[in-house]
Design an enzyme around this catalytic site. Structure first.
Site, PDB file in Angstrom:
ATOM      1  N   ASN A   9       0.873  -1.173   0.000  1.00  0.00           N
ATOM      2  CA  ASN A   9       0.000   0.000   0.000  1.00  0.00           C
ATOM      3  C   ASN A   9       0.909   1.221   0.000  1.00  0.00           C
ATOM      4  OD1 ASN A   9      -1.751   2.086   0.509  1.00  0.00           O
ATOM      5  ND2 ASN A   9      -2.385   1.377   2.548  1.00  0.00           N
ATOM      6  N   TRP A  10       1.036   1.835  -1.158  1.00  0.00           N
ATOM      7  CA  TRP A  10       1.977   2.960  -1.271  1.00  0.00           C
ATOM      8  C   TRP A  10       1.471   4.232  -0.598  1.00  0.00           C
ATOM      9  CZ3 TRP A  10       4.004   2.930  -7.081  1.00  0.00           C
ATOM     10  CH2 TRP A  10       4.711   1.741  -7.300  1.00  0.00           C
ATOM     11  N   HIS A  98      -9.570   1.054   4.910  1.00  0.00           N
ATOM     12  CA  HIS A  98      -8.299   1.276   5.616  1.00  0.00           C
ATOM     13  C   HIS A  98      -8.553   2.225   6.790  1.00  0.00           C
ATOM     14  CE1 HIS A  98      -4.235   2.520   6.528  1.00  0.00           C
ATOM     15  NE2 HIS A  98      -3.831   1.438   5.910  1.00  0.00           N
ATOM     16  N   GLU A 100      -6.963   4.653   7.900  1.00  0.00           N
ATOM     17  CA  GLU A 100      -6.760   6.076   7.614  1.00  0.00           C
ATOM     18  C   GLU A 100      -8.013   6.664   6.968  1.00  0.00           C
ATOM     19  OE1 GLU A 100      -3.024   5.579   5.547  1.00  0.00           O
ATOM     20  OE2 GLU A 100      -2.119   4.991   7.452  1.00  0.00           O
ATOM     21  N   GLU A 170      -5.351  -4.954  10.527  1.00  0.00           N
ATOM     22  CA  GLU A 170      -4.347  -3.915  10.743  1.00  0.00           C
ATOM     23  C   GLU A 170      -4.637  -3.189  12.062  1.00  0.00           C
ATOM     24  OE1 GLU A 170      -2.386  -2.692   6.759  1.00  0.00           O
ATOM     25  OE2 GLU A 170      -4.078  -1.378   7.145  1.00  0.00           O
ATOM     26  N   GLY A 176       2.567   2.350  10.822  1.00  0.00           N
ATOM     27  CA  GLY A 176       3.503   3.457  10.676  1.00  0.00           C
ATOM     28  C   GLY A 176       4.196   3.849  11.969  1.00  0.00           C
ATOM     29  N   GLY A 236       2.892  -1.069   4.277  1.00  0.00           N
ATOM     30  CA  GLY A 236       2.957   0.356   3.991  1.00  0.00           C
ATOM     31  C   GLY A 236       4.389   0.780   3.704  1.00  0.00           C
ATOM     32  N   GLY A 237       5.047   1.359   4.709  1.00  0.00           N
ATOM     33  CA  GLY A 237       6.388   1.924   4.521  1.00  0.00           C
ATOM     34  C   GLY A 237       7.382   1.011   3.824  1.00  0.00           C
TER      35      GLY A 237
HETATM   36  P1  13P Z   1       3.068   0.393   7.696  1.00  0.00           P
HETATM   37  O1  13P Z   1       3.588  -0.889   7.095  1.00  0.00           O
HETATM   38  O2  13P Z   1       3.784   1.608   7.212  1.00  0.00           O
HETATM   39  O3  13P Z   1       2.944   0.305   9.177  1.00  0.00           O
HETATM   40  O4  13P Z   1       1.557   0.566   7.136  1.00  0.00           O
HETATM   41  C1  13P Z   1       0.687  -0.492   7.200  1.00  0.00           C
HETATM   42  C2  13P Z   1      -0.534  -0.145   6.441  1.00  0.00           C
HETATM   43  O5  13P Z   1      -1.274   0.743   6.799  1.00  0.00           O
HETATM   44  C3  13P Z   1      -0.797  -0.904   5.201  1.00  0.00           C
HETATM   45  O6  13P Z   1      -2.080  -0.660   4.718  1.00  0.00           O
END
Ligand code: 13P
Length: 258
Positions: A9-10, A98, A100, A170, A176, A236-237
């Protein structure tokens, strides 16, 4: 045996130049990894880069997805992207619900369920995200929160819809933050999710793939992926660096046949 699935997930990152070097870096290594066919791998760039990334990912080994979509197919919804449009430009997955988007864009369980319905109708594979905040975990509400998030999608789409979906657990506090759920903490919730699905249909529950997401990295991927109910990762990262993303893909491929 469920086929592991690793998805990047960019988020709000990327440029034509950066995407090209990231995707070509991933693909060149993947080509040499014999066991890559044993897992599914995809990346979800921002909408505008999907055609570029889809064009680069010519080998079928790398799928492409969106990070969100509208619950509507067309019409007066300024700024939205319909699931059929994602499919039209080559996306085959879409991340939905998600944390966010739930926290910053007001997506309720009902909206997420409607998006799942629209995405399935368009032929996309939804990656349905669920998970609790730190406050919810500390007040012992993890299972109640996840149960409600799932229940809304089951109510809106039926249990059979999960045959065409992927779930991502998640924990919000692990996203993050560098603070990963322990393998035992993650496994406990993954088993809970599978148990809730099994209350509706045991065979759907056995076949659905449940990814873990939240600070997954090459260094912690193997022990998470070794858990019986963890079937991949939503990254993510670490998906923004070819070496890190590939390290997680390798860890997932290594679980096959073990
Ligand atoms: P991180 O891997 O940066 O913690 O993010 C996870 C994420 O939200 C993937 O959707």
């Amino acid at each position: 045996m469920r086929k592991p699935i690793v998805v990047g997930n960019w988020k709000l990152n990327g440029s034509h130049a950066d995407n090209e070097s990231l995707v070509t870096g991933v693909l060149s290594e993947m080509a040499d990894m014999a066991d890559m066919a044993a897992i599914d791998v995809a990346v979800c760039p921002p909408f505008v880069f999907i055609p570029q990334v889809e064009g680069l990912a010519t080998s079928m080994s790398l799928g492409v997805g969106g990070q969100n979509c509208s619950e509507h197919d067309s019409g007066a919804f300024t700024g939205e992207v319909a699931p059929g449009m994602l499919f039209d430009v080559g996306a085959r997955y879409v991340i939905l619900g998600h944390s966010e988007r739930r926290a910053m864009y007001g997506e309720t369980n009902e909206i997420v369920s409607a998006k799942v319905k629209a995405a399935l109708a368009a032929g996309l594979t939804p990656i349905l995200c669920v998970g609790e905040t730190l406050e919810e975990r500390e007040s012992d509400q993890t299972e109640a929160v996840v149960r409600q998030q799932l229940a809304a999608v089951i109510a809106g789409n039926g249990i059979a819809a999960f045959e065409r979906m992927v779930i991502a657990y998640e924990p919000v506090w692990a996203i993050g933050t560098g603070r990963t759920a322990s393998p035992e903490q993650a496994q406990e919730v993954h088993a809970f999710i599978r148990g809730q699905l099994a209350d509706h249909d045991a065979s759907v529950a056995q076949s659905v793939r449940i990814q873990y997401g939240g600070s997954m990295k090459p260094a912690n991927a193997a022990e998470l992926l070794a858990q019986p109910d963890i079937d991949g990762g939503l990254i993510g990262g670490a998906s923004l660096k070819a070496e890190d993303f590939l390290g997680i893909c390798r860890a997932a491929a290594d679980t096959v046949g073990n």
